[in-house]
Structure formats: structure tokens, C-alpha cells
Motif scaffolding. Structure first.
Motif, PDB file in Angstrom:
ATOM      1  N   SER A  13       0.870  -1.175   0.000  1.00 49.10           N
ATOM      2  CA  SER A  13       0.000   0.000   0.000  1.00 49.10           C
ATOM      3  C   SER A  13       0.907   1.225   0.000  1.00 49.10           C
ATOM      4  O   SER A  13       2.135   1.100  -0.020  1.00 49.10           O
ATOM      5  N   GLU A  14       0.308   2.411   0.049  1.00 50.29           N
ATOM      6  CA  GLU A  14       1.111   3.617   0.198  1.00 50.29           C
ATOM      7  C   GLU A  14       1.966   3.489   1.467  1.00 50.29           C
ATOM      8  O   GLU A  14       1.448   3.271   2.543  1.00 50.29           O
ATOM      9  N   ASN A  15       3.263   3.585   1.308  1.00 51.72           N
ATOM     10  CA  ASN A  15       4.199   3.616   2.437  1.00 51.72           C
ATOM     11  C   ASN A  15       4.327   2.299   3.197  1.00 51.72           C
ATOM     12  O   ASN A  15       4.876   2.290   4.290  1.00 51.72           O
ATOM     13  N   VAL A  16       3.837   1.196   2.658  1.00 53.34           N
ATOM     14  CA  VAL A  16       4.026  -0.109   3.294  1.00 53.34           C
ATOM     15  C   VAL A  16       4.697  -1.067   2.316  1.00 53.34           C
ATOM     16  O   VAL A  16       4.195  -1.294   1.207  1.00 53.34           O
ATOM     17  N   LEU A  17       5.833  -1.608   2.726  1.00 52.67           N
ATOM     18  CA  LEU A  17       6.536  -2.640   1.971  1.00 52.67           C
ATOM     19  C   LEU A  17       6.521  -3.937   2.760  1.00 52.67           C
ATOM     20  O   LEU A  17       6.758  -3.929   3.968  1.00 52.67           O
ATOM     21  N   ALA A  64       5.991  -6.705   7.373  1.00 52.12           N
ATOM     22  CA  ALA A  64       5.584  -5.519   6.619  1.00 52.12           C
ATOM     23  C   ALA A  64       6.061  -4.290   7.371  1.00 52.12           C
ATOM     24  O   ALA A  64       5.946  -4.215   8.600  1.00 52.12           O
ATOM     25  N   VAL A  65       6.587  -3.323   6.642  1.00 51.37           N
ATOM     26  CA  VAL A  65       7.211  -2.148   7.259  1.00 51.37           C
ATOM     27  C   VAL A  65       6.534  -0.882   6.744  1.00 51.37           C
ATOM     28  O   VAL A  65       6.532  -0.604   5.536  1.00 51.37           O
ATOM     29  N   LEU A  66       5.967  -0.133   7.678  1.00 48.48           N
ATOM     30  CA  LEU A  66       5.390   1.166   7.362  1.00 48.48           C
ATOM     31  C   LEU A  66       6.485   2.217   7.379  1.00 48.48           C
ATOM     32  O   LEU A  66       7.270   2.294   8.335  1.00 48.48           O
ATOM     33  N   VAL A  78      14.643   0.460   5.379  1.00 45.38           N
ATOM     34  CA  VAL A  78      13.958  -0.555   4.572  1.00 45.38           C
ATOM     35  C   VAL A  78      13.483   0.035   3.257  1.00 45.38           C
ATOM     36  O   VAL A  78      13.678  -0.538   2.182  1.00 45.38           O
ATOM     37  N   HIS A  79      12.850   1.203   3.318  1.00 46.07           N
ATOM     38  CA  HIS A  79      12.256   1.790   2.124  1.00 46.07           C
ATOM     39  C   HIS A  79      13.280   2.391   1.176  1.00 46.07           C
ATOM     40  O   HIS A  79      13.049   2.419  -0.035  1.00 46.07           O
ATOM     41  N   GLU A  80      14.404   2.845   1.684  1.00 42.94           N
ATOM     42  CA  GLU A  80      15.361   3.544   0.828  1.00 42.94           C
ATOM     43  C   GLU A  80      16.585   2.712   0.444  1.00 42.94           C
ATOM     44  O   GLU A  80      17.158   2.928  -0.627  1.00 42.94           O
ATOM     45  N   GLU A  81      16.974   1.765   1.305  1.00 42.42           N
ATOM     46  CA  GLU A  81      18.254   1.098   1.080  1.00 42.42           C
ATOM     47  C   GLU A  81      18.177  -0.416   0.940  1.00 42.42           C
ATOM     48  O   GLU A  81      19.001  -1.015   0.236  1.00 42.42           O
ATOM     49  N   LEU A  82      17.232  -1.056   1.613  1.00 37.02           N
ATOM     50  CA  LEU A  82      17.173  -2.514   1.592  1.00 37.02           C
ATOM     51  C   LEU A  82      16.771  -3.001   0.201  1.00 37.02           C
ATOM     52  O   LEU A  82      15.848  -2.455  -0.412  1.00 37.02           O
ATOM     53  N   ALA A 144      -2.791  -1.781   3.867  1.00 33.89           N
ATOM     54  CA  ALA A 144      -2.065  -2.888   3.246  1.00 33.89           C
ATOM     55  C   ALA A 144      -2.883  -4.174   3.245  1.00 33.89           C
ATOM     56  O   ALA A 144      -3.769  -4.371   4.076  1.00 33.89           O
ATOM     57  N   PHE A 145      -2.562  -5.049   2.299  1.00 32.34           N
ATOM     58  CA  PHE A 145      -3.080  -6.422   2.213  1.00 32.34           C
ATOM     59  C   PHE A 145      -4.586  -6.500   1.930  1.00 32.34           C
ATOM     60  O   PHE A 145      -5.222  -7.500   2.259  1.00 32.34           O
ATOM     61  N   LEU A 146      -5.149  -5.469   1.302  1.00 32.56           N
ATOM     62  CA  LEU A 146      -6.592  -5.519   1.011  1.00 32.56           C
ATOM     63  C   LEU A 146      -6.931  -6.653   0.044  1.00 32.56           C
ATOM     64  O   LEU A 146      -7.968  -7.310   0.200  1.00 32.56           O
TER      65      LEU A 146
END
Length: 308
Positions: A13-17, A64-66, A78-82, A144-146
Motif C-alpha cells: 500500500s502507500e508507504n508499506v513494503l 511488513a514495514v510502514l 527498509v524503504h530507501e536502502e534494503l 495494506a493487504f486488502l
């Protein structure tokens, strides 16, 4: 600790990986049950994340990471480097939010708090127990996960605040029932509202997990100093008012794993060999004298000997 490899990153979702982790040699991973979390070392930070995959899958973990607006370093990493192929140090799993047997389940999730609930509803469904999930968020795009939840049909109620306002807890929970278990995870405002609504429910009915600690009232133990003895060396450290055991030991070069530093994750739990701890965490009950969370808990006795 395990060194696991990032196999997949997926936008949920927006902002969730979501992050899928596996052993580089594809070895079997430690077992876990719904409600468990793991600690990830991310760019020098230890952070806890609920496992939200399938416990029967012993070859991979999913979290899952917000992306937090005020990230302390973990979510931004997580969002920028992983990236897939990177290795991550993983601790756990540990479970302080276990799914207990019940005749009926009511699940309430807010935002990223849906993550520990996902394997819970799958397990309740597998058992054939009646259950219902009400999942709230700011708007559909942030939830997330809808797609995954759509498979459960009408048993899952999606409740975006932008469309319906706040969750109607009176309707969701109804009257107190002895045969039902209520599981809730999400922001503090939601947890506090559910706790208030369940005040008249039987003891042990409500089960909550917090990602941030609730406000703690003044505690007399904060106003007194005490001594901590490290059993392996016999060295003693004075813990002054306003400073945690974790901080003092860290300054002395004694490293204890810690993720939240707020008494909610359990990563700094340490055995107590003698002395009386005062538990200020959200995990251990007051009758437990065998261990303590070094990040927030203090001492009733003048001295505590730690199994370090």
C-alpha cells in the motif's frame, strides 16, 4: 541470531513494503505461531516487526514495514536502502501476543496493526471458529493487504476513516460475552478506545499489542536509585533516578539486545538471579521475579543481580 537474505520486497500500500526473508542456503527457519515477531538489525538499528506470513512455511518469514514520517532509522532504511539479496541479522521469533483458544474471535486492526492479525485470522479460519475482522485505516490507499483479505469475504470489514469516520466499536463489540476473545493491534487511540469498551468484559477476554508504549504514570521506583550486579563479572553499577539499566550498562560496554527501548518488544528481557524487579513494561506481570526488561523496569530491592 540468524543471517537471512532478502528474497522479495513488495509494495502492499502507500508507504508499506512487505519483506520476505529466507536462509541463504534455504535451510528451515525456527517455527513460530500467530502473534510472533522478529527483530531485524537495519542500518545499525534493531527494530521489531510482526510476522505476517504463513507459519506453515518454514522456509521464509514475511514482515511488513510502514514508512514512518518521523523514522528513527529502521523504516527509512527498509524503504530507501534494503534490496533483494541483502542480508539482515534476525533475532527471535518471540511471541507476547499469542492466539489463545476461544469459541469466537473478534479482531480489530488499525493501520499497520493488521500485520499480526493476518496469521491469526488464517488460524481461526483453519480451526473453523467463528471470527470477524474490522480493519481501519486513514484511507483505502494507505491500507495494506486488502487484496489478500478480500478472499475472506464479508467476515472482513474494511473501514477507511475518510469514508466512514472512526470505527463504531459499540456495533463491532456489542455486549460482553464470556465465550469470545477480542484481539486488537493498532495506534494508541484505537487501543485505548477498545480497552475502555471492554472494561465490563470478563478478565482475559481482551488481548492487545502496542507498537508504542501507553503513557505511564508516575512511579515511586523512578525516584530511587538501586544497584545492578552483573553475575558473570561481579561488577556493580548504580542506576540513578531517571536512567535505565539498559543505558547504564550500555555506557559500561555491556551490550544487551534492544529494539523498542520502551518495554513493548521483549528483546532486552534479562534473567534476574536475586532481587525484586518493578515491571514497567507491557509484557511481564507483577508476579514475575525471574526476569525483567532492562529498558524501562526498575527495582523494589536495593540490589538486583542479573544473569549477564
Amino acid at each position: 541470531m540468524l543471517d537471512l537474505e532478502v528474497r522479495q520486497l513488495r509494495v502492499e500500500s502507500e508507504n508499506v513494503l512487505s519483506v520476505q526473508l529466507a536462509d541463504p542456503q534455504n535451510r528451515i527457519l525456527p517455527a513460530w505461531e500467530p502473534g510472533a515477531h522478529i527483530d531485524l538489525t537495519l542500518g545499525g538499528h534493531i527494530r521489531q516487526y510482526s510476522l505476517c506470513g504463513d507459519p506453515a512455511d518454514r522456509r521464509s518469514y514475511r514482515v511488513a514495514v510502514l514508512r514512518e514520517t518521523l523514522s528513527r532509522g529502521g523504516s527509512s532504511y527498509v524503504h530507501e536502502e534494503l534490496r533483494p539479496g541483502h542480508q539482515v541479522e534476525v533475532g527471535g521469533p518471540r511471541n507476547h501476543f499469542s492466539l489463545l483458544p476461544a469459541k469466537e474471535y473478534v479482531f480489530i486492526a488499525g493501520g499497520i496493526g493488521v500485520t499480526p492479525i493476518l496469521p491469526m485470522i488464517a488460524e481461526a479460519d483453519r480451526q473453523g471458529a467463528p471470527w470477524r475482522l474490522v480493519y481501519g485505516g486513514r484511507r483505502r490507499g494507505s491500507m495494506a493487504f486488502l487484496d489478500e483479505l478480500a478472499a475472506y469475504g464479508e467476515r472482513v470489514v474494511i473501514w477507511p476513516e475518510k469514508e466512514y469516520g472512526l470505527i463504531d466499536l459499540l456495533d463491532v463489540l456489542g455486549e460482553a460475552r464470556e465465550d469470545a476473545a477480542v484481539y486488537c493491534c493498532g495506534p494508541e487511540a484505537l487501543l485505548a478506545a477498545v480497552e475502555q469498551r471492554c472494561e465490563d468484559w470478563p478478565d482475559g477476554t481482551l488481548h492487545t499489542e502496542r507498537f508504542t508504549a501507553a503513557a505511564r504514570g508516575d512511579d515511586p521506583s523512578d525516584l530511587r536509585a538501586f544497584e545492578v550486579v552483573v553475575a558473570s563479572s561481579g561488577k556493580s553499577f548504580r542506576i540513578p533516578p531517571g536512567r535505565s539499566v539498559l543505558e547504564v550498562l550500555d555506557e559500561a560496554g555491556i551490550r544487551v539486545p534492544s529494539a523498542c527501548t520502551d518495554g513493548i518488544c521483549g528483546s532486552c528481557e534479562t534473567g534476574v538471579l536475586s532481587g525484586q524487579p518493578v515491571h514497567r513494561d507491557l509484557i511481564l506481570d507483577s508476579g514475575n521475579t525471574d526476569s525483567m526488561m532492562l529498558c524501562v523496569s526498575r527495582a523494589q530491592s536495593d540490589e538486583i543481580v542479573l544473569d549477564l
